[in-house]
Structure formats: C-alpha cells, structure tokens
Design a protein around this motif. Structure first.
Motif, short mmCIF file in Angstrom:
data_model
loop_
_atom_site.label_atom_id
_atom_site.label_comp_id
_atom_site.label_asym_id
_atom_site.label_seq_id
_atom_site.Cartn_x
_atom_site.Cartn_y
_atom_site.Cartn_z
N ASP A 1 6.78 19.75 3.36
CA ASP A 1 5.72 20.99 3.84
C ASP A 1 4.13 19.97 3.75
O ASP A 1 3.91 19.75 2.98
N GLY A 2 4.07 19.72 4.68
CA GLY A 2 2.50 19.42 4.95
C GLY A 2 2.70 18.55 5.37
O GLY A 2 1.69 17.87 5.89
N LEU B 1 -3.75 16.08 3.58
CA LEU B 1 -3.36 16.42 1.75
C LEU B 1 -3.02 15.99 1.19
O LEU B 1 -2.37 15.46 0.88
N LEU B 2 -1.12 15.74 2.19
CA LEU B 2 -0.30 15.11 2.02
C LEU B 2 -0.21 13.96 1.13
O LEU B 2 0.13 13.45 0.18
N ALA B 3 -1.32 13.24 1.38
CA ALA B 3 -0.80 11.81 1.15
C ALA B 3 -1.97 11.35 0.26
O ALA B 3 -2.43 10.37 -0.34
N ILE B 4 -2.98 12.70 -0.47
CA ILE B 4 -3.91 12.50 -1.31
C ILE B 4 -3.71 11.64 -2.70
O ILE B 4 -4.38 11.13 -3.11
N PHE C 1 0.48 -1.18 -0.01
CA PHE C 1 0.28 0.04 -0.48
C PHE C 1 0.82 1.48 -0.43
O PHE C 1 2.15 1.46 1.26
N THR C 2 0.42 1.93 -1.17
CA THR C 2 1.40 3.46 -1.04
C THR C 2 1.01 4.74 -0.22
O THR C 2 -0.49 4.37 0.14
N ALA C 3 1.96 5.33 0.06
CA ALA C 3 1.35 6.30 1.12
C ALA C 3 3.19 7.77 1.13
O ALA C 3 3.98 7.03 0.45
N PRO C 4 2.54 8.95 1.75
CA PRO C 4 3.61 9.65 1.30
C PRO C 4 5.14 9.48 2.15
O PRO C 4 4.94 8.32 3.17
N SER C 5 5.94 9.52 2.04
CA SER C 5 7.39 8.57 2.25
C SER C 5 8.35 9.53 2.96
O SER C 5 9.23 9.20 3.38
N ASP C 6 7.50 10.67 2.94
CA ASP C 6 8.00 12.33 3.64
C ASP C 6 7.27 12.80 4.69
O ASP C 6 7.40 13.97 5.23
N VAL C 7 6.39 11.56 5.70
CA VAL C 7 5.63 12.36 5.86
C VAL C 7 5.51 12.84 7.31
O VAL C 7 4.63 14.13 7.90
#
Lengths: 432, 266
Positions: A206-207, B192-195, A196-202
């Motif tokens: 920014d954000g 929002l970063l994840a959308i 499952f994919t997700a932002p890698s830089d959480v």
C-alpha cells in the motif's frame, strides 16, 4: 536492439555534448577533482561518476532526438546508458556485462512504465525520469554485482528519487531529467551495496511507487511474461529532433515540399500560401501545440514549426531547430498561417497536412504511419546515416569506429575501445 | 484549479528575494535555525550519514580545496550541495518520522547549514525565514492531501523553500530564482512508504541538495519552467490536483505562518 539503441544514443550524445545545457553541467562539475572519474562522449573533461552520468543523460536527450518506446513514451537509453557507461568504465566491466545491464535496466524501466500507462504521463509526469530511475538503478546494481536483496534495496532507494514533471518541457530542465535519473539510479545502487535501508516492497505495498505515482496502474504488467517478452524490442528511433507526436505531420510536410517543387511547369511558391491545415491526433495539440516558439527548445514542442520547416526546406534536422531559424521572419510568418485541427479518429502516428493557396488550389498529403514508428521503423542503414550526421560535425570520421566498437562489445574485456571512439582526437591516446 | 491561478510563483519569489523579515520573526527563525544546527550535529554520526559520506567518496565527489565545506558535526570535505544532502539526512534523523507541517523547515535549514553554521549572519537568518515561511504555507495547503496520496510531503515540496532561501542567500535575480525554483521543483520526490527506513532520511537530504544545485545551475544560466507553481503539469498539480493554491500568497509578509512552528522548543 540494445546495440542499435546504444549506437543511436551515442550519436545524440555526441551532438548534444556542446549544447548549453551540457556546458553548464560540465562547468558546475569542475569544482570536483578526484581520481575516480568517468568519460563524457566528445568532451575532454573527465567528471566524477555522478556528474558524468548527469552530463551524458542530458547530452543524449537535449536535442529530443533519442530513442522512444512508443507505448510508454519513455526514452530508455537516455537514462540507462549513462549508468552503464560511467560504472562500466570505472569498474572495468566487460562488454557483455554492459550489454546485459543495459538491456535489463531498460526492460525494467519500460515494464514499470507500462504498468502506469497512460494515467501517469497524462497527469503530468515526465515518465523518462520517473520510471527511468528504476531502470538506471537496476543497471547499476547489475554492474555492481549486487545480490537479489541488494537489487531490491536499489529499487527501494530509487523509488524515492523520481525525477520530472512535464512543466519542464521546452526548457533545459527536460534534458536534466534523464541525466538526474541516471545519477540517482547509480547513487541508489551504490548506497544499497553499502547496506542503506529502504522499503523492500516498493512495487507491491500500500502506498507503493505504482500506487502513488499513478491513480490507475496494473502491477501485473511489471512481471507479465518476464524473460520471454522484451518490451525493449519495441523501442523506436526518431528521424526528427522533436516531440515524437510531431513526426507524422513532418513526414507529410516533407512530402508536400517535393510535390510543390515538382508541380509540372508551375511549381508552387510558399509565398502564395493562404493557410496550412494540420490534421492530427488529439495528443499533438496537448503536447506540441505551440504556435510561435521563441527558441529551439520550445520549437521541439511545436508541430507547426516542424511542418513549416519541412515545407520550406524538404528536410527536418538539427539546423531547423537552431534558435536563429526559429525566429527567422519567413518561418514565423508561415507558422502564423498554420493551424492544428484535431481528428479523434487518427492514430498517434497518423497525420494529414493540407496547403491552401490564394489562387484557390491546394495540395494535401496523408501519412498513415510516421517514419520511425513501429509500422515504418528506421532501418539500421537509416540509423547509421542519422548517427553519422550527428557525429561527423563533432568527431569527424568516428561513426564507423563507434559502430564497430558496439558490434564488438560481446566478448570484449572492457569498454575501452568504445570509450576511445567517442573521445575528442587529442584525448584518444590519453585515457585508452 | 491550479491552471487558473496566475503568478503565484512570481509573487512568492518576489517575497523571498526582497521581503522584509520582522524582528520577532527573525528571532524565531534564529532559534529554529540554531536548534536545527544542534540537531544536525546530533545526527551527524547516524549510520545513514556514514554510508552516504562513504559512497560519495567512492563516487569521487571530493571537491577542490577552494570549494570544500564540512557538513555540520563532521570533518569530511564535501561540495556545498553534498553537504546539504548530508545535513538533511542528519537533521531528519532526529525527528523520527514526524508529520507533514511541523518539519517543513528541515530542507531549508539543511541547505542554509551547508553555507553557514552557528553563529549565523542576519542574511542567513532572513533567508531561512522566507524559505521556512514558503514551506509552511504550501504544506498547510497541500501537505495533508499529499500525505494521504502517499507522499512524504515535507521532502516532496520542501525543496521549494530551500531553493528560495538559497536564492536569497546567493542574491540571485528574480529570473534566476524562477529558473532555480523550476529546476528544483521538477525533482520533488519522496514516498511516505520509505520514512521509517534510511531512504526516508535521504528524501529530506535530496530536497535540500536539489535546492542548492538548482540555484547554482540557474546562476550559471540553466533554464527551467518559470511558472512551476502555476503550471498545470507542475509538481503540485501532479501530486495534489484537488488543492486550490490561490491563498498561498495571501497576506504574504504581514502574516507569518512559520511563527506557529515550535520545534525549537520540542
């Protein structure tokens, strides 16, 4: 520290296992019948992994008697231990794997919490659930043996499933927060394992998680001195089942109970009290300023209730937070005569209680550091006595078994002995 | 500011449970819900959905026969709240990272679709309409601020409308609905970063799932904050502290914000 935290948490989980909140969670889970099931301390039902994590987290936290990392106010065990116990049981992890996952998960939760403290909690987040989900995800990822990219994705998924605002304090939902965060952490790691994919830089972008959930934050705190300084070592254990900021005033009240009884040939009666003044840190009013709670859940957010029962009984434990006790007339009356007075010069673990009598006399106690604080921590003997008082009414004779099982986790091939020690008597042979 | 507002939660719940839905709004809501049903079926084979269903099975989330439902477009037997999760992921996957207000109904539809699929009863359509209205109204007030602050607003507060819809569908009492709303809103989340990743889709699914779970738990006696919109430590205060919610319930039941929603024709 991990062993002490696990021991303390299992004690509170066993005491909380029969609470209304855990009963409802367990009932809700009963529609699921599958071969993959996990244990819940002191309960005979075995639940699917997600519901078991939910139930364990709620049971640990429901009485507000679990561990507390004072700088962040995170209750690390209530979120991380459910992930470790449920996955550790079903994956048949070793004791060392479980201990490592617990320590790493708790440390991650605390470090992320420190990076956002105090602004994150101050605006209204229940930091145990919001940061705890990250720790639970890491603990689960460790037990699933994910690689670095997998752990990164686990964190990315978990960051989107934060749990808890302080609006829920005084309701069952407060206990839901750590359980739900544990559940979300387990789900995150399982999803990450499957790609499952997700932002890698959480934590960096920014954000990012830190930026969105806290106007003021310092991301350096997450990794500063990583591997050398363990913030988990600053975890503390509560002597009283209520909000931590209540504790110094309760200490003072218990001391005053003894003073009043030992007042030479003229012991003072609480019936003669004109006023009780509780001088305390400003956070006490903010977090636990309730004057007249109506049930045990609310009473945990009333320093006045803790002080009053301490004065009356000379001890403060689970019985002082039973619903019936909270609305008992003489307790209610003494609360009416009690006030909180803010002293901005006080530290968070400091308080002063003064009891003024109608005859013009008064008695006063000052506590510089609450019992259970970093300056006056509970000893392992204190923790043992506390856990014994929680375990014995539910699982008589099990305290030593649980203690020994935790001591023996290093080198143990699985969690079987520990899990057996927490099962109801009829189930001990059934699953071990 | 939010701390000065009183009884918003109660007013919204009163509307959600007992509000009359005009025929024109019912027709509009039925079209939106039917469109959501079709979209959900279209998204049912998405790889994100496949992974979630696989993991749910690995985690032992197989319900008893009497409690099993199918997500839209799939034959998997899931619990009703897990079906809401899957529906939410599938439905959101068809919107490609759309903005705040125009997908306010996604968690509501995903939750309703875990109970009913086409053809819809009038009760389901009415329940959908009141939940979609609640989400449209709150997102018109908070959405822009929350997005600017980095939140995926439709998922963050979308659980509100989904909870109100399911509460109406299950005929919860006002007290149970207050608790359900509190349980659900305290779990509001989503970045929002994840959308643009699968996690963005998960956020919508969790909003729907949390709503269904909260209603079931509240019906069983679980308690939550009963003033979740008014509470100064509630979700709106923590994620959009500068927003004044006082107009949230203005002309409720006579003016319908969801009437402007046009995604059925999109």
């Amino acid at each position: 520290m991990s062993r002490a935290a696990i021991f303390n948490a299992l004690g509170t989980a066993i005491a909380g296992s029969t609470s209304d909140a855990v009963e409802i969670i367990t009932r809700q889970a009963s529609s699921i019948s599958s071969p993959t099931k996990a244990s819940v301390p002191a309960r005979s039902e075995r639940l699917d992994i997600l519901n078991a994590a939910l139930a364990i987290g709620a049971a640990i936290h429901v009485d507000d008697f679990d561990d507390t990392h004072l700088d962040t106010v995170i209750h690390p065990s209530s979120v991380v231990l459910p992930a470790v116990l449920t996955l550790g049981e079903t994956l048949r992890c070793s004791g060392d794997e479980a201990l490592s996952a617990f320590a790493l998960g708790a440390e991650v939760a605390l470090r992320i919490g420190l990076a956002m403290t105090p602004s994150h909690y101050d605006v209204g987040w229940h930091i145990t659930g919001t940061c705890g989900v990250m720790g639970a995800a890491v603990a689960a990822a460790m037990l699933l043996d994910l690689d670095a990219e997998g752990v990164q994705r686990s964190l990315g998924i978990a960051a989107s499933q934060t749990v808890g605002t302080r609006a829920a304090f005084g309701t069952m939902t407060k206990a839901l927060h750590p359980g739900q965060a544990a559940q979300n952490g387990v789900l995150s790691a399982m999803l990450a394992k499957r790609g499952f994919t997700a932002p890698s830089d959480v934590l960096d972008a920014d954000g990012s998680f830190l930026a969105v959930l806290s106007e003021q934050h310092d991301s350096r705190m997450v990794i500063e001195d990583l591997g050398r300084t363990w913030h988990l070592n600053e975890n503390t254990f509560k002597p009283y089942p209520c909000g931590i900021v209540c504790h110094p005033a309760i200490d003072a009240a218990i001391g005053l109970h003894e003073d009043l009884a030992d007042n030479g040939s003229h012991p003072k009666s609480l019936a003669e009290v004109q006023k009780v003044i509780i001088r305390c840190h400003p956070l006490v009013m903010e977090l636990t300023g309730m004057q007249q709670p109506e049930d045990g859940m609310q009473a945990r957010f009333s320093t006045i209730h803790g002080v009053v029962t301490g004065l009356m009984d000379g001890t403060v434990g689970l019985p002082q937070y039973e619903d019936e006790r909270v609305v008992e007339p003489s307790t209610r009356k003494l609360r009416e005569h009690s006030i909180l007075e803010i002293n901005s010069n006080f530290t968070r673990d400091e308080a002063d209680v003064e009891v003024m009598f109608r005859d013009g006399t008064s008695r006063r106690r000052h506590v510089a550091h609450a019992r259970g604080s970093l300056a006056d921590p509970l000893t392992i003997q204190d923790i043992y006595a506390k856990v014994d008082s929680l375990v014995s009414p539910v699982l008589p004779g099990r305290t030593e078994w649980i203690f020994e099982a935790i001591e023996g986790l290093s080198g143990a091939t699985g969690l079987d002995t520990l899990l057996a020690a927490t099962r109801p008597p009829a189930d001990v042979g059934a699953h071990s | 500011m939010n701390g000065q507002i009183q009884d918003l939660t109660r007013s919204l719940i009163e509307f959600a449970l007992r509000g009359e839905v005009p025929v024109s709004i019912q027709e509009h809501g039925a079209a939106l819900l039917a469109d959501a049903n079709r979209r959900c079926a279209k998204g049912a084979d998405a790889s994100s959905v496949e992974i979630v269903v696989t993991v749910l099975k690995e985690l032992g989330r197989q319900p008893d026969d009497g409690h099993a439902v199918n997500p839209v477009g799939r034959s998997d037997a899931l619990t009703v709240n897990d079906a809401a999760l899957v529906n939410g992921i599938a439905l959101r996957s068809t919107f490609n990272g759309s903005g705040a207000v125009d997908i306010a109904f996604v968690p509501v539809a995903a939750a309703i679709l875990s109970y009913e699929q086409e053809p819809f009863t009038r009760e389901a359509v009415d329940a959908f309409c009141v939940g979609a209205e609640a989400n449209q109204r709150i997102l018109e007030l908070t959405g822009e601020t929350q997005q600017r602050r980095g939140w995926d607003a439709p998922s963050l507060v979308g659980t509100l409308g989904a909870t109100l819809s399911i509460a109406r569908l299950l005929a919860l009492s006002a007290e149970e609905t207050e608790n359900a709303t509190g349980i659900a809103l305290t779990q509001g989340s989503g970045l929002l970063l994840a959308i643009h990743s699968m996690t963005g889709l998960l956020q919508a699914g969790r909003a729907a799932q949390n709503a269904v779970t909260a209603c079931l738990m509240a019906r069983d006696g679980f308690t939550g904050p009963t003033d979740s919109l008014d509470n100064r430590r509630g979700l709106v205060s923590t994620t959009a502290p500068e927003v004044d919610l006082s107009s949230l319930v203005d002309h409720l039941g006579t003016s319908w914000a969801m009437a402007n929603e046009t995604s059925a024709e999109a």
